[in-house]
Design a protein around this motif. Structure first.
Motif, short mmCIF file in Angstrom:
data_model
loop_
_atom_site.label_atom_id
_atom_site.label_comp_id
_atom_site.label_asym_id
_atom_site.label_seq_id
_atom_site.Cartn_x
_atom_site.Cartn_y
_atom_site.Cartn_z
N GLY A 147 -13.66 -10.17 -9.38
CA GLY A 147 -14.34 -9.71 -10.59
C GLY A 147 -15.01 -8.36 -10.38
O GLY A 147 -14.97 -7.49 -11.26
N ILE A 148 -15.62 -8.17 -9.21
CA ILE A 148 -16.28 -6.89 -8.92
C ILE A 148 -15.27 -5.76 -8.86
O ILE A 148 -15.49 -4.67 -9.41
CB ILE A 148 -17.06 -7.00 -7.59
N VAL A 149 -14.14 -6.01 -8.19
CA VAL A 149 -13.10 -4.98 -8.08
C VAL A 149 -12.57 -4.61 -9.47
O VAL A 149 -12.34 -3.44 -9.78
CB VAL A 149 -11.95 -5.45 -7.17
N ARG A 150 -12.38 -5.62 -10.32
CA ARG A 150 -11.89 -5.36 -11.67
C ARG A 150 -12.92 -4.55 -12.47
O ARG A 150 -12.55 -3.67 -13.26
CB ARG A 150 -11.58 -6.68 -12.38
N GLN A 151 -14.20 -4.84 -12.28
CA GLN A 151 -15.23 -4.07 -12.96
C GLN A 151 -15.25 -2.62 -12.48
O GLN A 151 -15.42 -1.70 -13.28
CB GLN A 151 -16.61 -4.70 -12.71
N LEU A 152 -15.05 -2.42 -11.19
CA LEU A 152 -15.01 -1.06 -10.65
C LEU A 152 -13.86 -0.28 -11.27
O LEU A 152 -13.97 0.93 -11.52
CB LEU A 152 -14.83 -1.10 -9.13
N ARG A 153 -12.76 -0.96 -11.55
CA ARG A 153 -11.58 -0.30 -12.14
C ARG A 153 -11.70 -0.17 -13.66
O ARG A 153 -10.82 0.39 -14.31
CB ARG A 153 -10.33 -1.10 -11.81
N GLY A 154 -12.77 -0.76 -14.23
CA GLY A 154 -12.94 -0.70 -15.67
C GLY A 154 -12.10 -1.71 -16.42
O GLY A 154 -11.84 -1.56 -17.61
N GLN A 155 -11.68 -2.77 -15.73
CA GLN A 155 -10.84 -3.79 -16.34
C GLN A 155 -11.68 -4.98 -16.80
O GLN A 155 -12.79 -5.19 -16.32
CB GLN A 155 -9.78 -4.26 -15.33
N ASP A 156 -11.12 -5.75 -17.71
CA ASP A 156 -11.79 -6.96 -18.16
C ASP A 156 -11.83 -7.98 -17.02
O ASP A 156 -10.88 -8.09 -16.25
CB ASP A 156 -11.06 -7.59 -19.36
N VAL A 157 -12.93 -8.71 -16.96
CA VAL A 157 -13.09 -9.72 -15.92
C VAL A 157 -12.77 -11.08 -16.52
O VAL A 157 -13.32 -11.47 -17.54
CB VAL A 157 -14.53 -9.72 -15.36
N VAL A 158 -11.86 -11.80 -15.87
CA VAL A 158 -11.43 -13.11 -16.37
C VAL A 158 -12.56 -14.12 -16.30
O VAL A 158 -12.89 -14.79 -17.27
CB VAL A 158 -10.22 -13.62 -15.57
N ALA A 159 -13.18 -14.25 -15.14
CA ALA A 159 -14.27 -15.21 -14.96
C ALA A 159 -15.39 -14.54 -14.17
O ALA A 159 -15.19 -14.14 -13.03
CB ALA A 159 -13.77 -16.45 -14.22
N ILE A 160 -16.54 -14.39 -14.80
CA ILE A 160 -17.67 -13.78 -14.13
C ILE A 160 -18.84 -14.73 -14.22
O ILE A 160 -18.95 -15.53 -15.16
CB ILE A 160 -18.02 -12.42 -14.78
N CYS A 161 -19.72 -14.69 -13.23
CA CYS A 161 -20.87 -15.58 -13.22
C CYS A 161 -21.63 -15.50 -14.54
O CYS A 161 -21.92 -14.41 -15.03
CB CYS A 161 -21.82 -15.21 -12.08
N ASN A 162 -21.95 -16.66 -15.10
CA ASN A 162 -22.80 -16.67 -16.28
C ASN A 162 -23.65 -17.93 -16.25
O ASN A 162 -23.29 -18.92 -15.63
CB ASN A 162 -21.99 -16.59 -17.58
N THR A 163 -24.78 -17.87 -16.90
CA THR A 163 -25.71 -19.00 -16.89
C THR A 163 -25.88 -19.59 -18.29
O THR A 163 -26.89 -20.23 -18.56
CB THR A 163 -27.08 -18.55 -16.35
N MET A 164 -24.91 -19.37 -19.16
CA MET A 164 -25.03 -19.90 -20.52
C MET A 164 -24.89 -21.41 -20.52
O MET A 164 -24.20 -21.99 -19.68
CB MET A 164 -23.99 -19.26 -21.45
N PRO A 165 -25.55 -22.09 -21.48
CA PRO A 165 -25.42 -23.55 -21.59
C PRO A 165 -23.99 -23.94 -21.93
O PRO A 165 -23.25 -23.18 -22.55
CB PRO A 165 -26.37 -23.89 -22.75
N TYR A 166 -23.61 -25.14 -21.56
CA TYR A 166 -22.25 -25.61 -21.81
C TYR A 166 -21.89 -25.56 -23.30
O TYR A 166 -20.78 -25.21 -23.68
CB TYR A 166 -22.07 -27.04 -21.30
N HIS A 167 -22.86 -25.93 -24.15
CA HIS A 167 -22.54 -26.01 -25.58
C HIS A 167 -22.30 -24.65 -26.22
O HIS A 167 -21.83 -24.56 -27.36
CB HIS A 167 -23.64 -26.77 -26.34
N ASP A 168 -22.64 -23.56 -25.51
CA ASP A 168 -22.41 -22.22 -26.04
C ASP A 168 -21.07 -21.63 -25.57
O ASP A 168 -20.69 -20.55 -26.01
CB ASP A 168 -23.54 -21.28 -25.63
N MET A 169 -20.41 -22.31 -24.66
CA MET A 169 -19.17 -21.77 -24.09
C MET A 169 -17.99 -21.94 -25.05
O MET A 169 -17.88 -22.96 -25.72
CB MET A 169 -18.86 -22.46 -22.77
N GLU A 170 -17.15 -20.92 -25.08
CA GLU A 170 -16.00 -20.94 -25.97
C GLU A 170 -14.68 -20.81 -25.22
O GLU A 170 -13.63 -21.16 -25.76
CB GLU A 170 -16.10 -19.82 -27.01
N THR A 171 -14.72 -20.31 -24.00
CA THR A 171 -13.47 -20.08 -23.27
C THR A 171 -13.51 -20.75 -21.90
O THR A 171 -14.58 -21.03 -21.34
CB THR A 171 -13.21 -18.58 -23.06
N THR A 172 -12.33 -20.95 -21.35
CA THR A 172 -12.22 -21.51 -19.99
C THR A 172 -12.81 -20.54 -18.98
O THR A 172 -13.40 -20.96 -17.97
CB THR A 172 -10.73 -21.79 -19.65
#
Length: 204
Positions: A147-172
């Motif tokens: 994810g860090i390497v993709r961010q350095l390249r300016g690319q979208d990150v597939v899965a990045i650390c997040n602390t959102m509640p489960y009920h707010d999640m929309e994607t895998t």
């Protein structure tokens, strides 16, 4: 000859395409001190100036090149830093933060990968539950590096650390990011969320 000015130090580092984090790690100079020196807020001791001069020369820099930043570093698009392709959309402070995180992660990965596999008290067999937790953490750290390497390249990150509640999640990807955060100790799951996740898993 030592590096006499902060602008010359900045130009030297830019010429060899290295980050402050990498230079600090290789030379033993505190990154904070190096940053303050380059910004003109601190004067380094002669031993560090000599060390920097030798380091940059070993990487191909010459003081005769002057204080200018190479043309390729000024171009729009992709630049290089520590061997990584860097998006021009990122400023230097963002790049340094990402590379700091990368090197911290890499150290954890190396230490974890080299650690002994947990074993039980009986017959010294592998303690699978503990071993799986460590293996999962190792995989999460590896995913974080990607994810860090993709961010350095300016690319979208597939899965990045997040602390959102489960009920707010929309994607895998968001769910995976939450698992990564939990495995790395960046998120504490409350009992209700944990039980909901287990229930959903059983239903599926």
């Amino acid at each position: 000859m030592t590096i006499l000015s902060n602008t010359q130090a900045v130009a030297a580092r830019a010429a060899v395409n290295l980050s402050q984090s990498r230079v600090a790690k290789d030379t033993g100079i505190s990154r904070a001190y190096l940053s303050q020196f380059e910004s003109g807020k601190r004067i380094l001791e002669d031993r560090w100036l000599t060390a920097l001069n030798s380091y940059y020369r070993e990487h191909g820099w010459s003081p005769e090149a002057g204080d200018s930043v190479p043309a390729e570093q000024q171009s729009i698009g992709i630049r290089m830093r520590d061997g990584f392709q860097i998006s021009a959309a990122l400023d230097d402070s963002q790049v340094e933060q990402l590379l700091d995180a990368y090197y911290d992660n890499q150290l954890q990965i190396e230490e974890l990968a080299a650690s002994e596999v947990p074993r039980g008290s009986i017959f010294q067999s592998v303690a699978k539950e503990k071993a799986l937790k460590l293996a999962f953490k190792l995989l999460c750290l590896t995913a974080q590096q990607d994810g860090i390497v993709r961010q350095l390249r300016g690319q979208d990150v597939v899965a990045i650390c997040n602390t959102m509640p489960y009920h707010d999640m929309e994607t895998t990807g968001q769910y995976t990011g939450s698992l990564i955060a939990g495995a790395l100790g960046l998120k504490e799951l409350d009992q209700e969320e944990d039980e909901t996740a287990l229930l959903d898993a059983e239903i599926a």
